[in-house]
Design an enzyme around this catalytic site. Structure first.
Site, short mmCIF file in Angstrom:
data_model
loop_
_atom_site.label_atom_id
_atom_site.label_comp_id
_atom_site.label_asym_id
_atom_site.label_seq_id
_atom_site.Cartn_x
_atom_site.Cartn_y
_atom_site.Cartn_z
N TRP A 178 0.84 -1.21 0.00
CA TRP A 178 0.00 0.00 0.00
C TRP A 178 0.87 1.25 0.00
CZ3 TRP A 178 -4.71 -0.91 -1.35
CH2 TRP A 178 -5.67 0.11 -1.27
N GLU A 251 -3.42 8.54 -1.58
CA GLU A 251 -2.61 7.33 -1.40
C GLU A 251 -1.75 6.97 -2.60
OE1 GLU A 251 -5.16 4.85 1.52
OE2 GLU A 251 -6.19 4.66 -0.39
C1 NOJ Z 1 -6.02 3.62 -6.43
C2 NOJ Z 1 -6.54 4.98 -6.14
O1 NOJ Z 1 -5.98 5.95 -6.96
C3 NOJ Z 1 -6.29 5.31 -4.73
O2 NOJ Z 1 -6.70 6.59 -4.45
C4 NOJ Z 1 -7.02 4.32 -3.90
O3 NOJ Z 1 -6.81 4.59 -2.57
C5 NOJ Z 1 -6.57 2.92 -4.21
N1 NOJ Z 1 -6.60 2.66 -5.60
C6 NOJ Z 1 -7.45 1.92 -3.49
O4 NOJ Z 1 -8.74 1.94 -3.94
C1 NOJ Z 2 -9.44 6.18 -2.08
C2 NOJ Z 2 -9.18 7.59 -1.73
O1 NOJ Z 2 -8.27 8.11 -2.62
C3 NOJ Z 2 -8.68 7.71 -0.32
O2 NOJ Z 2 -8.58 9.07 0.00
C4 NOJ Z 2 -9.60 7.03 0.63
O3 NOJ Z 2 -9.06 7.09 1.91
C5 NOJ Z 2 -9.85 5.60 0.23
N1 NOJ Z 2 -10.23 5.52 -1.14
C6 NOJ Z 2 -10.95 4.98 1.07
O4 NOJ Z 2 -12.16 5.66 0.89
#
Ligand code: NOJ
Ligand code: NOJ
Length: 530
Positions: A178, A251
């Site tokens: 992650w 992320e």
């Molecule tokens: C890729 C997305 O861009 C990101 O924001 C997200 O947290 C992860 N996939 C998990 O869904």
């Molecule tokens: C993807 C988003 O980009 C992130 O900000 C969020 O924490 C996760 N999904 C879970 O909703």
């Protein structure tokens, strides 16, 4: 006991002072203000928007109930079908497959729980509040467990584990690969819990006279070092790691981020206040000093050449990002605190950035495209807003061919920025248009006959109320977009399709509901002034 008694008395004195230092909320102080001024506002001009506003009013009221209900369904205890979920968890979405969001993210949980704290604080003696308080206590308890759970970001011993962004729903560590660490989580959690402590304290002042009170308080804040209480551990983490890089709120990219920095600074400022209330003066000074350093650092997110803020320093992206709006909103000092806001929603820099992001998204997403007016005037109106222009996450995956879409939570956050700007202008009775905010205000008033020039205006100038009203109207046009793309039952997923407008991505995203509720709250406040 002989030793304990003075301590209890001291705690009582400190907390008593704390309870009474909370200024009364003055939401209504400004209503009636407009009718008292001699400014004439053409009735014919505002008649139509008023009708539209009524229709939206009805929907917003209904949607508030739906959103709260569905948000709570993702919250244990009390949520539906939440099997195997540790009490106090907030799942990001019930979707377990394509995408699998059946986890608890520290960020999503803290942000949405903070919305619940606001509702609790509205009327702590109501039935709703007593219901919420069970959940809020469970949320707080679980955070202690999460903090102490070893995970791929690290351990509790050196606090590195606090940077872990997500956990399994039973509270155990998520061990898959992650984007970690993410350093906004502990700051957001501290902000939420500090707000809860405040609200709870206001409604239970007598608690501080007895042992039950200090038992309630101790796990949340205690000056002992090494820090073991929840808020203090988070504050220690933020104060020692804020200048280290980490992943952004989406992320995806590593670096230093505006959203993260804004919530960190707020946590440290409010943390310093809290520490001082507990007589933890050394800590108060340390958190305060770090907050000051952050205050000096945050302006580096302003890009003079681009004319807007950037979400991540030294990034190849444009920097336009919904995280800018979110940073401004979630980094805004709590109503009870006396800190000077940094890049508040109504600042020139945030409004200029919002304007640029809206223009980008307007042409990027087919559902947003509106014919360009004859004179090529820039018109500002509600559009579906995504995370950032370069986004390729389509709600199901990130591939070379996938492509981003508008998000409910981003669209709602634009509305909230605009409502709060309107409320702010009324509260200070001054509107200052600078060269930097000129394009925003010009576009805002493009449909009026007023000419917009830099300058300082008061409620005696016609432009003042036009701006105040148009801000609400513009905010409403963003909520219209949310309304249009939400489901027949008022449900909201994460995204809506850039071409068809249909919902996509994780269904019933907790954060979509929280962001809507925050916007609806800000709208109510703004409408009181109209
Ligand atoms: C890729 C997305 O861009 C990101 O924001 C997200 O947290 C992860 N996939 C998990 O869904
Ligand atoms: C993807 C988003 O980009 C992130 O900000 C969020 O924490 C996760 N999904 C879970 O909703």
């Amino acid at each position: 006991m002989a030793i304990l008694l003075p301590l209890i008395l001291l705690a009582y004195a400190v907390l008593y002072a704390f309870a009474f230092s909370i200024p009364p909320i003055q939401l209504h102080a400004l209503s009636g203000f407009i009718s008292g001024t001699g400014v004439s506002r053409g009735y014919a001009q505002i008649q139509k928007p008023l009708l539209e506003r009524d229709v939206l009013d009805d929907w917003v009221k209904r949607e508030e109930r739906v959103a709260l209900d569905r948000l709570l369904k993702n919250f244990a205890p009390g949520g539906e079908d939440l099997e195997g979920v540790a009490l106090g968890s907030v799942i990001a979405s019930p979707s377990r497959d394509k995408p699998d969001y059946y986890y608890q993210w520290v960020r999503d949980a803290a942000i949405t729980t903070s919305t619940l704290v606001d509702i609790y604080a509205d009327n702590p003696t109501s039935r709703v509040a007593s219901d919420l308080s069970t959940r809020l206590n469970a949320y707080a308890n679980l955070q202690y467990t999460l903090q102490h759970t070893d995970n791929p970001s690290g351990t509790f011993g050196d606090l590195s584990g606090l940077g872990e962004p997500k956990f399994e729903i039973d509270g155990s560590a998520f061990t898959g690969s992650w984007g970690r660490p993410q350093r906004d989580g502990p700051a957001l959690r501290a902000i939420t819990l500090m707000a809860y402590v405040r609200a709870y304290n206001t409604s239970h002042p007598s608690l501080w006279t007895n042992q039950v009170g200090s038992d309630w308080f101790k796990p949340l804040y205690d000056s002992n070092m090494p820090a073991d209480s929840i808020i203090k551990a988070d504050l220690e983490y933020v104060s020692h790691f804020w200048n280290e890089s980490g992943f952004d709120l989406w992320e995806e990219v590593e670096g230093l981020h505006f959203f993260t920095a804004m919530v960190q600074m707020r946590a440290l400022r409010e943390g310093a206040d809290l520490a001082r209330r507990f007589g933890d003066n050394g800590a108060a000074e340390w958190y305060g000093r770090q907050a000051e350093k952050m205050e000096a650092f945050i302006p580096t997110f302003w890009d003079e050449a681009k004319g807007h803020m950037v979400e991540t320093l030294n990034s190849k992206r444009t920097g336009l990002d919904c995280g800018l709006m979110l940073g401004s909103l979630h980094g805004f000092p709590a109503a009870y605190s006396e800190h000077t806001p940094v890049y508040p929603p109504y600042s020139d820099e945030i409004l200029a950035s919002l304007m640029e992001l809206v223009q980008d998204q307007r042409y990027r997403f087919p559902i947003n495209s509106a014919p360009i007016s004859d004179d090529e005037e820039i018109v500002l109106e509600g559009v579906g807003l995504g995370r950032y222009p370069e986004d390729i996450y389509d709600g199901y995956g990130n591939t070379k061919n996938s492509i981003g879409n508008p998000w409910f939570l981003c669209t709602s956050s634009a509305a909230e920025v605009l409502y709060r700007t309107s409320t702010h202008l009324i509260s200070i009775s001054t509107l200052t248009i600078t060269p930097l905010s000129l394009p925003f205000y010009t576009a805002l008033l493009s449909s009026s006959s007023l000419d917009v020039y830099p300058g300082t205006y008061t409620p005696n100038d016609a432009i003042f109320y036009s701006v105040v009203e148009n801000l609400v109207g513009l905010g409403d046009s963003f909520l219209e977009v949310v309304k249009k793309h939400s489901g027949a039952e008022g449900e909201m997923s994460e995204q809506f399709d850039r071409r068809t407008g249909y919902m996509r991505g994780a269904r019933d995203l907790t954060w979509s509901y929280g962001a809507f509720l925050n916007a609806a709250r800000a709208r109510k406040e703004a409408l009181m002034n109209l």
